[in-house]
Motif scaffolding. Structure first.
Motif, short mmCIF file in Angstrom:
data_model
loop_
_atom_site.label_atom_id
_atom_site.label_comp_id
_atom_site.label_asym_id
_atom_site.label_seq_id
_atom_site.Cartn_x
_atom_site.Cartn_y
_atom_site.Cartn_z
N GLU A 273 5.34 7.32 4.17
CA GLU A 273 6.05 6.13 3.68
C GLU A 273 5.96 6.02 2.17
O GLU A 273 6.94 5.66 1.49
CB GLU A 273 5.45 4.88 4.33
N LEU A 274 4.80 6.36 1.62
CA LEU A 274 4.63 6.32 0.18
C LEU A 274 5.55 7.33 -0.50
O LEU A 274 6.14 7.04 -1.54
CB LEU A 274 3.17 6.61 -0.16
N GLY A 275 5.69 8.51 0.11
CA GLY A 275 6.56 9.52 -0.47
C GLY A 275 8.02 9.15 -0.41
O GLY A 275 8.81 9.51 -1.30
N ASN B 68 8.69 5.30 -6.38
CA ASN B 68 7.61 4.69 -7.13
C ASN B 68 7.41 3.26 -6.61
O ASN B 68 8.01 2.31 -7.10
CB ASN B 68 7.93 4.65 -8.63
N PRO B 69 6.59 3.11 -5.58
CA PRO B 69 6.50 1.81 -4.92
C PRO B 69 5.72 0.79 -5.74
O PRO B 69 4.85 1.14 -6.52
CB PRO B 69 5.74 2.14 -3.62
N THR B 70 6.09 -0.43 -5.55
CA THR B 70 5.31 -1.55 -6.10
C THR B 70 4.75 -2.31 -4.91
O THR B 70 5.48 -2.91 -4.14
CB THR B 70 6.20 -2.48 -6.94
N THR B 71 3.45 -2.23 -4.74
CA THR B 71 2.82 -2.80 -3.56
C THR B 71 1.85 -3.88 -4.00
O THR B 71 1.31 -3.87 -5.11
CB THR B 71 2.07 -1.73 -2.78
N LEU C 292 -6.46 6.99 13.52
CA LEU C 292 -6.61 6.87 12.06
C LEU C 292 -5.84 7.95 11.34
O LEU C 292 -5.21 7.71 10.29
CB LEU C 292 -8.08 6.94 11.68
N LEU C 293 -5.83 9.16 11.89
CA LEU C 293 -5.11 10.27 11.27
C LEU C 293 -3.61 10.01 11.28
O LEU C 293 -2.91 10.26 10.28
CB LEU C 293 -5.43 11.57 12.00
N ARG C 294 -3.09 9.48 12.40
CA ARG C 294 -1.66 9.15 12.47
C ARG C 294 -1.30 8.07 11.43
O ARG C 294 -0.28 8.15 10.75
CB ARG C 294 -1.30 8.65 13.87
N ALA C 295 -2.18 7.07 11.32
CA ALA C 295 -1.92 5.99 10.36
C ALA C 295 -1.94 6.52 8.93
O ALA C 295 -1.11 6.14 8.10
CB ALA C 295 -2.96 4.88 10.54
N PHE C 296 -2.87 7.42 8.64
CA PHE C 296 -2.98 7.99 7.30
C PHE C 296 -1.73 8.81 6.96
O PHE C 296 -1.15 8.68 5.88
CB PHE C 296 -4.23 8.85 7.21
N VAL C 297 -1.32 9.70 7.89
CA VAL C 297 -0.14 10.53 7.65
C VAL C 297 1.11 9.66 7.50
O VAL C 297 1.96 9.89 6.64
CB VAL C 297 0.03 11.55 8.79
N GLY C 298 1.20 8.63 8.36
CA GLY C 298 2.35 7.73 8.25
C GLY C 298 2.39 7.00 6.92
O GLY C 298 3.45 6.83 6.31
N GLY C 299 1.23 6.58 6.44
CA GLY C 299 1.18 5.90 5.15
C GLY C 299 1.56 6.81 4.00
O GLY C 299 2.29 6.41 3.08
N VAL C 300 1.10 8.06 4.05
CA VAL C 300 1.47 9.01 2.99
C VAL C 300 2.97 9.29 3.02
O VAL C 300 3.62 9.36 1.98
CB VAL C 300 0.66 10.32 3.17
#
Length: 311
Positions: free
Chosen positions: A296-298, A302-305, A286-294
């Protein structure tokens, strides 16, 4: 530990009922009575006040050293025939720090310590004539300030790399364990112990006697690599830090300016970020997924999801 005033009935009850409890007298009550027990000339005598305070407040004196210093102060200022001083000396093991060296006192020297700290903090937010609605709002502002301060300290401890003062392995280990404030205090002792070893002709990589640590984590040449586990108390550790148990507070009142909105959202974002970190730190996936998502967001600006991607 239980701290009370000098009530003898309470002392007897505690000894009879709370048999496993350490009993201590409040230093504030004793020192407050001092002004009514000594002569006015002594109250104006700065030397007496300095000597008396140094005698009764010091946590560096051993019991025999305290007793010798107490007798010197009493005799030099002609207090031998004062019953109050004789009674205090008779019950010295109830209030003098020298007799509590085996117990971590923390803020337990005075019953007023915690109360004074709380009053000092809350009076910055609360007004004595405020009605119940204003009290509720101001109290929540005070709690929010505490949470934001804790979050800032958590961030500081998680990101700042302390500057080491020696090449000792256990100093480096300590820098990874303790909060920044506590590490600076420990580092000062490490430096003093290291300098003392050099003066005595010992190697700086040898065990520093300042700590009087146990035999754990030592090598055969008496070299200490890590701080022993018994000195790693959770109260002073970077993680896990003690977290207040509380619900989320949502301010439903509109803010007055865009700057206020931005600050509020920024604080909310920081709080959410560290909240997720604490939730996921026990599950590496879960921690890897969270860090990866942050990350990717960075990288996406300004993403449109879509709603599904946000979930």
């Amino acid at each position: 530990m239980i701290v009370t005033d000098q009530d003898m009935g309470m002392r007897s009850a505690i000894e009879e009922v709370l048999v496993d409890m350490r009993h201590r007298w409040c230093m504030w009550h004793i020192m407050h009575k001092l002004a009514t027990k000594v002569l006015n000339r002594l109250l104006r005598d700065e030397d007496f006040k300095k000597e008396f305070n140094a005698c009764v407040w010091s946590d560096l004196l051993e019991p025999d050293e305290f007793e010798e210093e107490w007798k010197r102060v009493v005799e030099s200022h002609g207090l031998e025939d004062f019953d109050w001083f004789n009674t205090l000396y008779e019950y010295r093991h109830f209030w003098i720090p020298a007799y509590f060296k085996d117990f971590p006192l923390g803020s337990m020297i005075r019953t007023t310590s915690i109360l004074e700290s709380e009053n000092s903090f809350y009076k910055r937010f609360l007004k004595p004539r405020a009605n119940i609605a204003k009290f509720y709002l101001n109290f929540n502002h005070a709690v929010e300030f505490q949470r934001n301060s804790r979050t800032a300290l958590d961030y500081h401890d998680a990101t700042v790399l302390p500057i080491l003062a020696t090449t000792l392995p256990f100093e480096k280990h300590a820098s990874t364990l303790y909060t920044d404030t506590m590490f600076k205090r420990i580092q000062k002792e490490i430096v003093e112990g290291n300098d003392r070893c050099r003066v005595l002709g010992f190697s700086s990589t040898k065990f520093v006697d300042t700590y009087k640590l146990g035999d754990s984590n030592r090598k055969s040449n008496n070299e200490l690599k890590k701080i022993p586990d018994k000195y790693c108390q959770s109260r002073w550790m970077k993680t896990p830090l003690a977290k207040a148990v509380h619900g989320e507070f949502h301010d439903d009142f509109p803010t007055r300016s865009v700057v206020d909105d931005r600050q509020t959202l920024s604080k909310q974002g920081i709080s959410m970020f560290y909240g997720f970190l604490r939730r996921f730190e026990g599950d590496i996936e879960l921690l890897r997924a969270f860090v990866g998502g942050v990350e990717e967001l960075g990288n996406s600006g300004n993403p449109t999801t879509s709603a599904a991607e946000k979930r």
